[in-house]
Design a protein around this motif. Structure first.
Motif, PDB file in Angstrom:
ATOM      1  N   THR A  66       7.995   5.770  -5.692  1.00 47.56           N
ATOM      2  CA  THR A  66       6.921   4.919  -5.194  1.00 47.56           C
ATOM      3  C   THR A  66       6.005   4.562  -6.365  1.00 47.56           C
ATOM      4  O   THR A  66       5.602   5.447  -7.128  1.00 47.56           O
ATOM      5  CB  THR A  66       6.093   5.643  -4.109  1.00 47.56           C
ATOM      6  OG1 THR A  66       6.972   6.028  -3.048  1.00 47.56           O
ATOM      7  CG2 THR A  66       4.990   4.753  -3.560  1.00 47.56           C
ATOM      8  N   VAL A  67       5.680   3.278  -6.495  1.00 53.05           N
ATOM      9  CA  VAL A  67       4.785   2.829  -7.561  1.00 53.05           C
ATOM     10  C   VAL A  67       3.364   3.264  -7.216  1.00 53.05           C
ATOM     11  O   VAL A  67       2.862   2.969  -6.132  1.00 53.05           O
ATOM     12  CB  VAL A  67       4.842   1.296  -7.736  1.00 53.05           C
ATOM     13  CG1 VAL A  67       3.827   0.837  -8.769  1.00 53.05           C
ATOM     14  CG2 VAL A  67       6.255   0.855  -8.108  1.00 53.05           C
ATOM     15  N   GLU A  68       2.724   3.966  -8.154  1.00 52.82           N
ATOM     16  CA  GLU A  68       1.344   4.426  -7.948  1.00 52.82           C
ATOM     17  C   GLU A  68       0.335   3.729  -8.853  1.00 52.82           C
ATOM     18  O   GLU A  68      -0.860   3.795  -8.606  1.00 52.82           O
ATOM     19  CB  GLU A  68       1.249   5.936  -8.159  1.00 52.82           C
ATOM     20  CG  GLU A  68       1.885   6.726  -7.052  1.00 52.82           C
ATOM     21  CD  GLU A  68       1.396   8.155  -7.029  1.00 52.82           C
ATOM     22  OE1 GLU A  68       0.977   8.687  -8.073  1.00 52.82           O
ATOM     23  OE2 GLU A  68       1.445   8.745  -5.942  1.00 52.82           O
ATOM     24  N   VAL A  83       5.277   5.695 -11.581  1.00 53.06           N
ATOM     25  CA  VAL A  83       5.905   5.977 -10.296  1.00 53.06           C
ATOM     26  C   VAL A  83       5.935   7.482 -10.065  1.00 53.06           C
ATOM     27  O   VAL A  83       5.954   8.274 -11.003  1.00 53.06           O
ATOM     28  CB  VAL A  83       7.345   5.409 -10.204  1.00 53.06           C
ATOM     29  CG1 VAL A  83       7.351   3.901 -10.397  1.00 53.06           C
ATOM     30  CG2 VAL A  83       8.284   6.080 -11.175  1.00 53.06           C
ATOM     31  N   VAL A  84       5.921   7.838  -8.788  1.00 53.72           N
ATOM     32  CA  VAL A  84       6.103   9.233  -8.410  1.00 53.72           C
ATOM     33  C   VAL A  84       7.521   9.352  -7.849  1.00 53.72           C
ATOM     34  O   VAL A  84       7.966   8.500  -7.079  1.00 53.72           O
ATOM     35  CB  VAL A  84       5.029   9.723  -7.411  1.00 53.72           C
ATOM     36  CG1 VAL A  84       5.084   8.958  -6.113  1.00 53.72           C
ATOM     37  CG2 VAL A  84       5.165  11.206  -7.156  1.00 53.72           C
ATOM     38  N   LYS A  85       8.229  10.387  -8.281  1.00 49.25           N
ATOM     39  CA  LYS A  85       9.594  10.660  -7.825  1.00 49.25           C
ATOM     40  C   LYS A  85       9.493  11.706  -6.722  1.00 49.25           C
ATOM     41  O   LYS A  85       8.910  12.758  -6.933  1.00 49.25           O
ATOM     42  CB  LYS A  85      10.444  11.171  -8.985  1.00 49.25           C
ATOM     43  CG  LYS A  85      10.623  10.139 -10.082  1.00 49.25           C
ATOM     44  CD  LYS A  85      11.314  10.783 -11.277  1.00 49.25           C
ATOM     45  CE  LYS A  85      11.858   9.753 -12.213  1.00 49.25           C
ATOM     46  NZ  LYS A  85      13.140   9.231 -11.808  1.00 49.25           N
ATOM     47  N   ARG A  86      10.056  11.413  -5.570  1.00 49.07           N
ATOM     48  CA  ARG A  86       9.869  12.284  -4.421  1.00 49.07           C
ATOM     49  C   ARG A  86      11.190  12.632  -3.734  1.00 49.07           C
ATOM     50  O   ARG A  86      11.271  12.752  -2.527  1.00 49.07           O
ATOM     51  CB  ARG A  86       8.893  11.640  -3.440  1.00 49.07           C
ATOM     52  CG  ARG A  86       9.205  10.212  -3.117  1.00 49.07           C
ATOM     53  CD  ARG A  86       8.166   9.546  -2.230  1.00 49.07           C
ATOM     54  NE  ARG A  86       8.522   8.158  -2.026  1.00 49.07           N
ATOM     55  CZ  ARG A  86       9.513   7.729  -1.270  1.00 49.07           C
ATOM     56  NH1 ARG A  86      10.263   8.582  -0.622  1.00 49.07           N
ATOM     57  NH2 ARG A  86       9.771   6.451  -1.148  1.00 49.07           N
ATOM     58  N   GLY A  87      12.212  12.839  -4.541  1.00 46.57           N
ATOM     59  CA  GLY A  87      13.529  13.127  -3.980  1.00 46.57           C
ATOM     60  C   GLY A  87      13.790  14.602  -3.774  1.00 46.57           C
ATOM     61  O   GLY A  87      12.978  15.459  -4.112  1.00 46.57           O
ATOM     62  N   ARG A  88      14.956  14.884  -3.216  1.00 48.44           N
ATOM     63  CA  ARG A  88      15.372  16.279  -3.032  1.00 48.44           C
ATOM     64  C   ARG A  88      15.905  16.873  -4.323  1.00 48.44           C
ATOM     65  O   ARG A  88      15.896  18.084  -4.502  1.00 48.44           O
ATOM     66  CB  ARG A  88      16.445  16.364  -1.950  1.00 48.44           C
ATOM     67  CG  ARG A  88      15.912  16.035  -0.577  1.00 48.44           C
ATOM     68  CD  ARG A  88      16.923  16.309   0.485  1.00 48.44           C
ATOM     69  NE  ARG A  88      18.240  15.795   0.098  1.00 48.44           N
ATOM     70  CZ  ARG A  88      19.218  15.571   0.943  1.00 48.44           C
ATOM     71  NH1 ARG A  88      19.055  15.816   2.211  1.00 48.44           N
ATOM     72  NH2 ARG A  88      20.370  15.110   0.520  1.00 48.44           N
ATOM     73  N   VAL A  89      16.366  16.014  -5.243  1.00 48.73           N
ATOM     74  CA  VAL A  89      16.936  16.508  -6.495  1.00 48.73           C
ATOM     75  C   VAL A  89      15.939  16.392  -7.641  1.00 48.73           C
ATOM     76  O   VAL A  89      15.787  17.316  -8.432  1.00 48.73           O
ATOM     77  CB  VAL A  89      18.246  15.755  -6.830  1.00 48.73           C
ATOM     78  CG1 VAL A  89      18.804  16.193  -8.167  1.00 48.73           C
ATOM     79  CG2 VAL A  89      19.269  15.954  -5.727  1.00 48.73           C
TER      80      VAL A  89
END
Length: 161
Positions: A66-68, A83-89
């Motif tokens: 998501t672009v912050e 961007v914030v990375k918000r995945g499971r990996v």
């Protein structure tokens, strides 16, 4: 955490480099084994979301982002996207800055500060992951630069006699 930063000079104006970098789908053209899809109706600006899928078959994983922060370059002022990375990996942050330079050229600085699951993997393999990130994103930025430079080539004006 795995942290790295890579820098790439580009023989193209900052506005053109920015346009290429924020066209999220194009990242798949430069990063091996990666496809990117935008998941929001608006592809740019704060709040835009996209997912990079990297790998082959069952060895692939999604990297939702998501672009912050979004500030395109303007005149001599650099542009920056975070961007914030918000995945499971992959969890963490990524950013790039596009710095205008004299002569219609620019410099891209790309950084990441990420954790890979399982978290103990990042704790012990952080230096190796950082090295791999630098190598991978360095190659990706070189591919982007080649493409943007190729598109930016303009014919020279005719010489006067």
């Amino acid at each position: 955490m795995a942290r790295f930063t890579v820098t790439q000079g580009v023989r193209a104006p900052a506005s053109e480099v920015w346009a290429a970098l924020v066209d999220w789908r194009r990242h798949g053209d430069w990063a091996p084994l990666t496809t990117v899809r935008v998941t929001t109706s608006r592809p740019g600006g704060v709040g835009a979301q996209f997912v990079a899928r990297t790998g082959i078959g069952p060895l692939a994983f999604d990297d939702p982002m998501t672009v912050e922060f979004w500030q395109p370059p303007a005149g001599d002022e650099p542009g920056r996207c975070e961007v914030v990375k918000r995945g499971r990996v992959v969890l963490g942050r990524a950013w790039f800055t596009v710095v205008p330079l004299p002569g219609g050229t620019s410099r891209v600085e790309w950084g990441e500060d990420v954790t890979v699951t399982p978290h103990r993997l990042t704790r012990f393999a952080g230096p190796v992951l950082s090295l791999a990130g630098r190598a991978g994103f360095g190659a990706t930025l070189r591919a982007m630069a080649r493409e943007v430079e190729k598109q930016n080539r303009r014919p020279l004006p005719p010489r006067s006699a």
